[in-house]
Design a protein around this motif. Structure first.
Motif, PDB file in Angstrom:
ATOM      1  N   ALA A 186       0.867  -1.182   0.000  1.00  0.00           N
ATOM      2  CA  ALA A 186       0.000   0.000   0.000  1.00  0.00           C
ATOM      3  C   ALA A 186       0.904   1.232   0.000  1.00  0.00           C
ATOM      4  CB  ALA A 186      -0.933  -0.015   1.218  1.00  0.00           C
ATOM      5  N   PRO A 187       1.743   1.366  -1.023  1.00  0.00           N
ATOM      6  CA  PRO A 187       2.824   2.359  -0.994  1.00  0.00           C
ATOM      7  C   PRO A 187       2.364   3.798  -0.993  1.00  0.00           C
ATOM      8  CG  PRO A 187       2.665   1.343  -3.163  1.00  0.00           C
ATOM      9  CD  PRO A 187       1.759   0.568  -2.262  1.00  0.00           C
ATOM     10  N   GLN A 188       1.092   4.044  -1.347  1.00  0.00           N
ATOM     11  CA  GLN A 188       0.610   5.426  -1.316  1.00  0.00           C
ATOM     12  C   GLN A 188       0.337   5.903   0.100  1.00  0.00           C
ATOM     13  OE1 GLN A 188      -1.207   2.848  -1.952  1.00  0.00           O
ATOM     14  NE2 GLN A 188      -3.255   3.096  -1.104  1.00  0.00           N
ATOM     15  N   LYS A 189       0.273   4.981   1.052  1.00  0.00           N
ATOM     16  CA  LYS A 189       0.022   5.344   2.436  1.00  0.00           C
ATOM     17  C   LYS A 189       1.267   5.983   3.053  1.00  0.00           C
ATOM     18  CE  LYS A 189      -4.138   3.516   2.544  1.00  0.00           C
ATOM     19  NZ  LYS A 189      -5.351   4.361   2.629  1.00  0.00           N
ATOM     20  N   LYS A 190       1.045   6.898   3.983  1.00  0.00           N
ATOM     21  CA  LYS A 190       2.131   7.555   4.703  1.00  0.00           C
ATOM     22  C   LYS A 190       2.115   7.035   6.144  1.00  0.00           C
ATOM     23  CE  LYS A 190       1.626  11.714   1.859  1.00  0.00           C
ATOM     24  NZ  LYS A 190       0.531  11.162   1.033  1.00  0.00           N
TER      25      LYS A 190
END
Length: 312
Positions: A186-190
């Motif tokens: 879920a690489p768009q998560k920060k």
């Protein structure tokens, strides 16, 4: 010859009288062989401890000077002796530094699993298989009705949640696994990390296990809806019961902590029923001794082929 009394259970924990040591003792003892650093396996106050390097580092972080009087650090697959018992640590796949403990005495071998995991995990050493005459296995989820789902599919659930997420998880082991998986799937998560988890992350990274992108939590950050995932230990998660503007999720493999599919990530660091059967096939023991759970299902399933003994 297999010795039926090679290990026994007493008030201090799992005792090997032939070597006069304990496996993951529950009370401080003279000599302890510790499989991994979770608090239910690694207590403070033992006089002498044998463990892996990361386990020592985690124990020092938690217990400071009371961690143990003497640490004997042993690498994986490096034989060592306690009295006449030959031992070796075998990677268990449970968390960083976790080990199964192979013991050999008078021509028989005994493999104590501690907690172990077969599922892939980029934040720890993968499990290794060895043969043993006796498998002494944890049986936390030794039930045909318990089959763990794919952890990757579980973590991908976060992709469908656009609000900020408060993600509860145990600080040692689980949080680092989740952090790595969020970065991977879920690489768009920060990712934001609770301050109690930060020094644990640093031990992982010092030992060569990068966790991906994250930053220390700041109150102002979570006021913006920017797909933040704030990973917090259970006590903080429970204190935020009335938090607004976030999706609350808890990551666990324990049934009593499951709420429903919308509020839970079912990600376990233990073996399920199929995993235990796979372990038995790989290790090929003559006997299976069970700990930490109900071994009755295994006994019923295996009794015609393998002797099963319930130690607790």
């Amino acid at each position: 010859m297999i010795l039926d009394d090679f290990v026994s259970i007493n008030a201090n924990g799992i005792y090997c009288k032939y070597g006069d040591f304990y496996l993951d003792p529950q009370q401080p003892v003279k000599t302890a062989v510790i499989s991994h650093a979770h608090a239910d396996h690694a207590i403070s106050g033992n006089k002498e401890v044998y463990c892996t390097r990361p386990t020592q580092e985690f124990m020092h972080l938690r217990y400071h000077r009371s961690a143990a009087q003497v640490f004997n650090i042993v690498g994986y697959n490096q034989p060592f002796f306690i009295k006449d018992i030959k031992l070796a640590f075998i990677p268990a796949g449970h968390m960083l530094g976790s080990a199964m403990i192979l013991m050999e005495y008078q021509g028989a071998s005994y493999l104590y699993t501690g907690d172990y995991k077969i599922q892939p995990d980029a934040t720890c050493e993968p499990i290794e298989w060895v043969n043993a005459d006796v498998l002494i296995t944890e049986s936390t989820f030794a039930d045909p009705g318990i089959i763990h789902p794919d952890p990757v599919e579980e973590i991908k659930k976060l992709n469908g949640i656009k609000s900020n997420i408060l993600l509860g998880a145990y600080g040692l082991g689980k949080s680092q696994r989740l952090l790595r998986m969020v970065n991977d799937y879920a690489p768009q998560k920060k990712v934001l990390i609770h301050h109690k988890i930060m020094p644990i992350n640093q031990i992982y990274e010092r030992n060569g296990y990068p966790l991906g992108k994250y930053q220390l939590y700041g109150r102002k950050l979570m006021k913006a809806q920017d797909e933040f995932v704030y990973i917090v230990p259970p006590f903080t998660f429970n204190s935020y019961i009335k938090a607004t503007g976030v999706k609350r999720l808890f990551a666990s493999g324990w049934k009593n902590l499951q709420v429903n599919k919308e509020d839970t990530l079912f990600i376990s660091d233990h073996v399920d029923w199929n995993d235990i059967l796979q372990a038995i096939k790989q290790i090929n023991p003559k006997q299976v001794w069970t700990l930490h759970g109900n071994g009755a299902h295994l006994k019923a399933h295996l009794e015609t082929d393998i002797l099963v003994k319930l130690l607790n």
